[in-house]
Design a protein around this motif. Sequence first.
Motif, PDB file in Angstrom:
ATOM      1  N   GLY A 165     -11.879  -9.411   5.671  1.00 20.17           N
ATOM      2  CA  GLY A 165     -12.469 -10.597   5.063  1.00 20.17           C
ATOM      3  C   GLY A 165     -11.551 -11.804   5.149  1.00 20.17           C
ATOM      4  N   GLY A 166     -10.538 -11.723   5.974  1.00 19.75           N
ATOM      5  CA  GLY A 166      -9.626 -12.859   6.138  1.00 19.75           C
ATOM      6  C   GLY A 166      -8.362 -12.742   5.294  1.00 19.75           C
ATOM      7  N   ASP A 167      -8.274 -11.690   4.480  1.00 21.66           N
ATOM      8  CA  ASP A 167      -7.090 -11.515   3.628  1.00 21.66           C
ATOM      9  C   ASP A 167      -6.108 -10.557   4.313  1.00 21.66           C
ATOM     10  N   TYR A 168      -5.048 -11.114   4.873  1.00 19.07           N
ATOM     11  CA  TYR A 168      -4.083 -10.310   5.646  1.00 19.07           C
ATOM     12  C   TYR A 168      -2.810 -10.006   4.867  1.00 19.07           C
ATOM     13  N   ALA A 169      -2.804 -10.325   3.547  1.00 14.20           N
ATOM     14  CA  ALA A 169      -1.557 -10.178   2.781  1.00 14.20           C
ATOM     15  C   ALA A 169      -1.021  -8.739   2.856  1.00 14.20           C
ATOM     16  N   ALA A 170      -1.895  -7.761   2.606  1.00 12.29           N
ATOM     17  CA  ALA A 170      -1.444  -6.364   2.578  1.00 12.29           C
ATOM     18  C   ALA A 170      -0.990  -5.915   3.961  1.00 12.29           C
ATOM     19  N   ILE A 171      -1.707  -6.366   4.993  1.00 12.74           N
ATOM     20  CA  ILE A 171      -1.371  -5.993   6.367  1.00 12.74           C
ATOM     21  C   ILE A 171      -0.029  -6.602   6.778  1.00 12.74           C
ATOM     22  N   GLU A 172       0.154  -7.861   6.393  1.00 16.67           N
ATOM     23  CA  GLU A 172       1.430  -8.516   6.725  1.00 16.67           C
ATOM     24  C   GLU A 172       2.603  -7.847   6.010  1.00 16.67           C
ATOM     25  N   GLU A 173       2.367  -7.434   4.764  1.00 18.75           N
ATOM     26  CA  GLU A 173       3.448  -6.821   4.000  1.00 18.75           C
ATOM     27  C   GLU A 173       3.869  -5.491   4.655  1.00 18.75           C
ATOM     28  N   LEU A 174       2.875  -4.696   5.038  1.00 18.36           N
ATOM     29  CA  LEU A 174       3.191  -3.421   5.695  1.00 18.36           C
ATOM     30  C   LEU A 174       3.893  -3.668   7.031  1.00 18.36           C
ATOM     31  N   ALA A 175       3.370  -4.608   7.805  1.00 18.41           N
ATOM     32  CA  ALA A 175       3.975  -4.902   9.117  1.00 18.41           C
ATOM     33  C   ALA A 175       5.424  -5.334   8.960  1.00 18.41           C
TER      34      ALA A 175
END
Lengths: 321, 262
Positions: A214-224
């Motif tokens: 849905g456009g929210d990449y916060a969790a993905i960026e944190e893991l990356a």
Amino acid sequence: MTQGVLVICEQRDGAFRKISFEAVSEGRRLADGLNTDLTALVLGGDIADIAGDLEACGPDKIWVADDPLLMDYRTESYTTVCAQAIQSASPQVVLIGASAQGKDLAARLAARLDAGLVMDCIAIRLEDGQLTYTRPMSGGKILADVSITGTPQLVAIRSNVMPITKSSHACTTETFDVQVDEPRTRVVDKKVESGDKVELTEAAIVVSGGRGTGGDYAAIEELASLVNGAVGASRSAVDEGWRPHSDQVGQTGKVVSPSLYVACGISGAIQHLAGMSTSKNIVAINKDAEAPIFAKADYGVVGDLFEIVPELTKAVRQIKE
Amino acid sequence: MEIVVLVKQVPDTESIIQIGEDNVSIKTDDIKWVMNPYDELAVEAALQIKEAQGGTVTILSMGPDKTVEVIRTALAMGADTGVHINDPATVGSDALSRAKLLAAAIRARPFDLVIAGMRAVDEDNYQVGAAVAEYLDIPQFTQVTKVVVENDTIKCHQVVEGATVVAEASLPALFTTQRGLNEPRYASLPGIMKAKKKPIETLTLADLDVSPETVGPAGRKINVTALRFPPEREPVKMIDGENAADIASKLATVLHEEIKVI
Ligand SMILES: Cc1cc2nc3c(=O)[nH]c(=O)nc-3n(C[C@H](O)[C@H](O)[C@H](O)COP(=O)(O)OP(=O)(O)OC[C@H]3O[C@@H](n4cnc5c(N)ncnc54)[C@H](O)[C@@H]3O)c2cc1C
Ligand SMILES: Nc1ncnc2c1ncn2[C@@H]1O[C@H](COP(=O)(O)O)[C@@H](O)[C@H]1O
């Protein structure tokens, strides 16, 4: 007499790209197989002191083409110098990294030398003295084995596929005399990304998000960032304007081969699979148990990415501590 | 401004590719053919430059009879004329030979700017644009995400690993398209009607200054010896658990202990 392996190395602002070490390592294996010498060619301006960084991967000789006119990569000046080096060494095989810059150079060089070029090679096989190169086509839907007629055989190798290996060899470093005209193109601006951003095609781990974010990449960026990886995206996510085009993975985006690809909220369209199916391990996180991505994954989790990904980050952090 | 756009007809990206009986070619029976997606960007870029600067847009494509379809599509988008290299002797040419033929066709007419796709999504060679630029002895910019043409100067943005480079040159020049450059327009109904009346010139090998032995199967330097599918993966292992934390912890353990990536 045509013999030897020449590797054209890529550096930017005095630092080698990772692909250069991959190419020299592959060059070493190939030169050993062919029982011949390995030369690494480095081009740039004010780069004489970095050449030694390549020694660990085992070249017999390093040629340094150091000239103010080579400060910025320019197709024409680099093509001219590489063509001169190839003419004076007359190698059987020339390896280049298939980065954006390497592709630009390799293609122009092939035309200049009227030599066959295998783009995006992922494997080189030597059998009875005959070299066979494997390259993906149709965005990785099929693999082709190809041979090249004539020499030099130009081979642009894909990033992140061939391992970097150490090999100790007596190595001499020589200056390669540069005769080059002012190129017809001028660099007027260069924006270098911050040093801590991992390049998508070079990353060992890619965490990708699709429309399911849905456009929210916060969790993905944190893991990356925790795993020192890069963030990728499906085309839908790019088309929505959530991520830049340079993050797109797929048949009309980047092709990646990381050790681990984590697909979050990505359905697994054929065009997306084309860009990531050569990843060594694939994990899919999707709330739809029927999503086609699961058929191409090694490990699957049916669930909401907004619940799973933050917990995964927590669990990985615990392991790392 | 005389702009030439190189357009290739390729299998739709939705296509499931099947390997032919000979093991070195793909089956073409059930394939839907479309304009290479990167060439759509090239046509759009040409039309935008023409709209700002004036001039003509010529579509150049090489391939069998049905290639006319993509030329017509580009004409319907707004290009002015088409040139079709169609000769059985050129079938089976590799990327370098194709570039020789395309460059010969361009050289025979006035041109200020040549635009190609960065790659054709059938063979993914990333080669024809740069090779055409070399044969024409003009500067090239590959994988361009933004272009500005003013007077006789072209300025291009290129995204490379870890940086964006902005560079310029005087025309004539060639650039290849990368996604992000623009959103290609659709052909309008009036556009499609008009395209039917626009001229398409057909060229054969005899019209081009290229020696016949350098093209077709005999001219190939790249020989496909076998095609195969990428290795199949083991069936997926699904990870479940009592709640998100439990699943995540099991998955993290797999990543750490089994595949050792973390
Ligand atoms: C010419 C052409 C070229 C193309 N090239 C590319 C390309 O290079 N790369 C590419 O990716 N695509 C490409 N596409 C597009 C492709 O066909 C698909 O449309 C696209 O990949 C779909 O993106 P997606 O998986 O993010 O979105 P969708 O297909 O909409 O899938 C979203 C997924 O997210 C899941 N989901 C939703 N919410 C959650 C949640 N909270 N938690 C977990 N899961 C959730 C859904 O179950 C669904 O499976 C191309 C298409 C064309 C026509
Ligand atoms: N047969 C062809 N006819 C016209 N243009 C072509 C042809 N083959 C390649 N091109 C152009 O060259 C680009 C790159 O193709 P390739 O090098 O094959 O990946 C394409 O996007 C087209 O613009």
